[in-house]
Write a protein that holds these residues in place. Structure first.
Motif, mmCIF file in Angstrom:
data_model
loop_
_atom_site.group_PDB
_atom_site.id
_atom_site.type_symbol
_atom_site.label_atom_id
_atom_site.label_comp_id
_atom_site.label_asym_id
_atom_site.label_seq_id
_atom_site.Cartn_x
_atom_site.Cartn_y
_atom_site.Cartn_z
ATOM 1 N N LEU A 152 3.896 8.946 4.050
ATOM 2 C CA LEU A 152 4.251 7.545 4.278
ATOM 3 C C LEU A 152 5.067 6.983 3.116
ATOM 4 N N GLU A 153 4.717 7.395 1.906
ATOM 5 C CA GLU A 153 5.474 6.905 0.749
ATOM 6 C C GLU A 153 6.912 7.415 0.828
ATOM 7 N N GLU A 154 7.057 8.651 1.279
ATOM 8 C CA GLU A 154 8.420 9.189 1.403
ATOM 9 C C GLU A 154 9.196 8.427 2.481
ATOM 10 N N ALA A 155 8.502 8.099 3.566
ATOM 11 C CA ALA A 155 9.179 7.381 4.657
ATOM 12 C C ALA A 155 9.527 5.952 4.254
ATOM 13 N N SER A 156 8.917 5.451 3.174
ATOM 14 C CA SER A 156 9.130 4.056 2.771
ATOM 15 C C SER A 156 10.389 3.886 1.927
ATOM 16 N N GLY A 157 11.053 4.970 1.577
ATOM 17 C CA GLY A 157 12.279 4.893 0.779
ATOM 18 C C GLY A 157 12.008 4.229 -0.555
ATOM 19 N N ASP A 158 12.825 3.208 -0.889
ATOM 20 C CA ASP A 158 12.621 2.550 -2.188
ATOM 21 C C ASP A 158 11.660 1.358 -2.084
ATOM 22 N N GLY A 159 11.069 1.137 -0.917
ATOM 23 C CA GLY A 159 10.120 0.023 -0.753
ATOM 24 C C GLY A 159 8.797 0.324 -1.458
ATOM 25 N N VAL A 160 8.224 -0.718 -2.080
ATOM 26 C CA VAL A 160 6.926 -0.524 -2.753
ATOM 27 C C VAL A 160 5.820 -0.744 -1.729
ATOM 28 N N VAL A 161 4.954 0.250 -1.567
ATOM 29 C CA VAL A 161 3.884 0.128 -0.573
ATOM 30 C C VAL A 161 2.536 0.478 -1.215
ATOM 31 N N THR A 162 1.472 -0.092 -0.662
ATOM 32 C CA THR A 162 0.119 0.265 -1.098
ATOM 33 C C THR A 162 -0.577 0.895 0.100
ATOM 34 N N VAL A 163 -1.144 2.073 -0.118
ATOM 35 C CA VAL A 163 -1.741 2.802 1.021
ATOM 36 C C VAL A 163 -3.264 2.868 0.860
ATOM 37 N N PHE A 164 -3.973 2.560 1.937
ATOM 38 C CA PHE A 164 -5.432 2.669 1.946
ATOM 39 C C PHE A 164 -5.874 3.561 3.112
ATOM 40 N N GLY A 165 -6.940 4.299 2.912
ATOM 41 C CA GLY A 165 -7.585 5.003 4.018
ATOM 42 C C GLY A 165 -8.678 4.074 4.537
ATOM 43 N N THR A 166 -8.733 3.833 5.853
ATOM 44 C CA THR A 166 -9.706 2.861 6.366
ATOM 45 C C THR A 166 -10.416 3.366 7.626
ATOM 46 N N SER A 167 -11.550 2.744 7.899
ATOM 47 C CA SER A 167 -12.277 2.989 9.147
ATOM 48 C C SER A 167 -13.116 1.748 9.416
ATOM 49 N N ILE A 168 -13.268 1.417 10.705
ATOM 50 C CA ILE A 168 -14.103 0.251 11.001
ATOM 51 C C ILE A 168 -15.584 0.591 10.829
ATOM 52 N N TYR A 169 -15.892 1.876 10.644
ATOM 53 C CA TYR A 169 -17.297 2.268 10.570
ATOM 54 C C TYR A 169 -17.850 2.334 9.144
ATOM 55 N N ASP A 170 -17.025 1.992 8.142
ATOM 56 C CA ASP A 170 -17.586 1.917 6.787
ATOM 57 C C ASP A 170 -16.880 0.821 5.992
ATOM 58 N N GLU A 171 -17.214 0.749 4.694
ATOM 59 C CA GLU A 171 -16.734 -0.369 3.886
ATOM 60 C C GLU A 171 -15.267 -0.254 3.475
ATOM 61 N N SER A 172 -14.611 0.878 3.814
ATOM 62 C CA SER A 172 -13.223 1.067 3.379
ATOM 63 C C SER A 172 -12.300 -0.012 3.945
ATOM 64 N N LEU A 173 -12.584 -0.468 5.149
ATOM 65 C CA LEU A 173 -11.737 -1.482 5.776
ATOM 66 C C LEU A 173 -11.827 -2.791 4.987
ATOM 67 N N TYR A 174 -13.039 -3.103 4.592
ATOM 68 C CA TYR A 174 -13.290 -4.321 3.842
ATOM 69 C C TYR A 174 -12.566 -4.285 2.486
ATOM 70 N N LYS A 175 -12.600 -3.122 1.852
ATOM 71 C CA LYS A 175 -11.955 -2.972 0.543
ATOM 72 C C LYS A 175 -10.440 -3.220 0.666
#
Ligand code: GTP
Length: 322
Positions: A152-175
């Motif tokens: 995804l970072e490669e596909a973003s070119g020169d755009g600055v992006v923040t990537v998170f791994g998430t799931s509705i079944y744990d606290e990762s979504l909340y973070k």
């Protein structure tokens, strides 16, 4: 934004309307076997075009959230006829990728085009990419996530992006959502400074401010070095050991989950949740309303500090934070 079925509406419902979902669940409780609000999202239908929500947040802030239905016909229209409307005045774009999705190339193509639209109409917008449904990812999950993140970072070119791994079944979504919302709060740094002063006044290890309905973290006090927690006090080896306590990196997400579950239990017995206090052998926690839209949680490791004193401090600080 994101492909159809990637989970946008589910996460929106869970984060912003957790209270409503819980109400629905209570109403249906005799028919729903699961006790988990996340499982209710399986009942959601596809989003047609754009669903807009205005969520009052922290009193005067209005979070204007656009949930863009991900079916191809809608995506094509966002990128052509609706381009100006969709990509103008964007504060944050959240793009959701289903880790299990088969149509990866098509997904990435739409994503690149959305990035171009954003660059054209809202060049200062922050971009968050959620690699979603991580609960379904093959093991080892961290490797699967890192691989996707790199792609995804490669596909973003020169755009600055923040990537998170998430799931509705744990606290990762909340973070992830706490991080996103944090970037939208204009005075977050000031709040954090005030909380640090407040933490020092309470001899607290940490003070955390939560938004009232979602229990997302708004701001926290900055960490204070051990011995300065109790200024003027001679340090003993026992006190040193207490001051060096280690804070769990997932403490905010887990606390939020616990409080939401507790609020849920209170609502089931038709009681309203206001505050709680806890005195354990090595720390004390007090959670109370700080303002109309926030709760504050104070964590203290000094056993000589009384919870009544912490509650009094909260009462006295309310006007400053309102
Ligand atoms: P459109 O409205 O068509 O754009 O789709 P959407 O992106 O809004 O998808 P939606 O939220 O409707 O979710 C589709 C399905 O994915 C639902 O059955 C959800 O229960 C499921 N889902 C959402 N998040 C997760 C997750 O983290 N893990 C798993 N296993 N399933 C999820």
């Amino acid at each position: 934004m994101g492909a159809s079925g990637s989970g946008k509406t589910s996460m929106r419902s869970l984060i912003l309307y957790v209270a409503i979902l819980i109400l629905i669940q209570s109403a249906l409780s005799s028919h729903v076997s699961s006790n988990n609000p996340a499982s209710l999202t399986a009942r959601l239908g596809a989003t047609i075009d754009v669903e807009q929500n205005h969520v009052r947040f922290l009193g005067d802030l209005i979070l204007n959230l656009w949930d863009c239905g991900g079916q191809d016909a809608f995506m094509d229209s966002y990128l052509t006829t609706q381009r100006n409307t969709i990509f103008s005045h964007v504060g944050v774009m959240i793009y959701v990728f289903d880790i299990e999705s088969q149509g990866t190339n098509q997904d990435l193509e739409y994503y690149r085009e959305c990035m171009e639209g954003l660059k054209q109409f809202s060049p200062n917008a922050a971009v968050f990419l959620l690699v979603h449904k991580m609960d379904l990812a093959r093991e080892p999950k961290s490797e699967v996530f890192e691989k996707k993140k790199k792609e995804l970072e490669e596909a973003s070119g020169d755009g600055v992006v923040t990537v998170f791994g998430t799931s509705i079944y744990d606290e990762s979504l909340y973070k992830a959502w706490s991080s996103i919302v944090h970037t939208l709060i204009p005075n977050a740094a000031v709040l954090s400074r005030h909380l640090t002063t407040f933490a020092a006044a309470c001899s607290a290890t940490e003070v955390i401010l939560f938004e009232r309905t979602t229990f997302l973290v708004i701001a926290t006090s900055s960490p204070v070095a051990g011995p300065t927690l109790s200024p003027g006090k001679p340090t003993t080896p026992e006190q040193d050991a207490l001051d060096r306590h280690e804070l769990n990196p997932t403490r905010y997400e887990r606390t939020s989950e616990l409080i939401k579950a507790f609020k849920h239990s209170c609502s089931r017995v038709r009681e309203e949740f206001h505050s709680f206090e806890m005195e354990l052998y090595d720390f004390t926690a007090v959670l109370d309303e700080m303002t109309r839209n926030t709760y504050v949680l104070i964590i203290v490791h000094d056993p000589s500090i009384e919870t009544a004193a912490l509650k009094l401090n909260i009462r006295m600080a309310r006007r400053k934070f309102e």
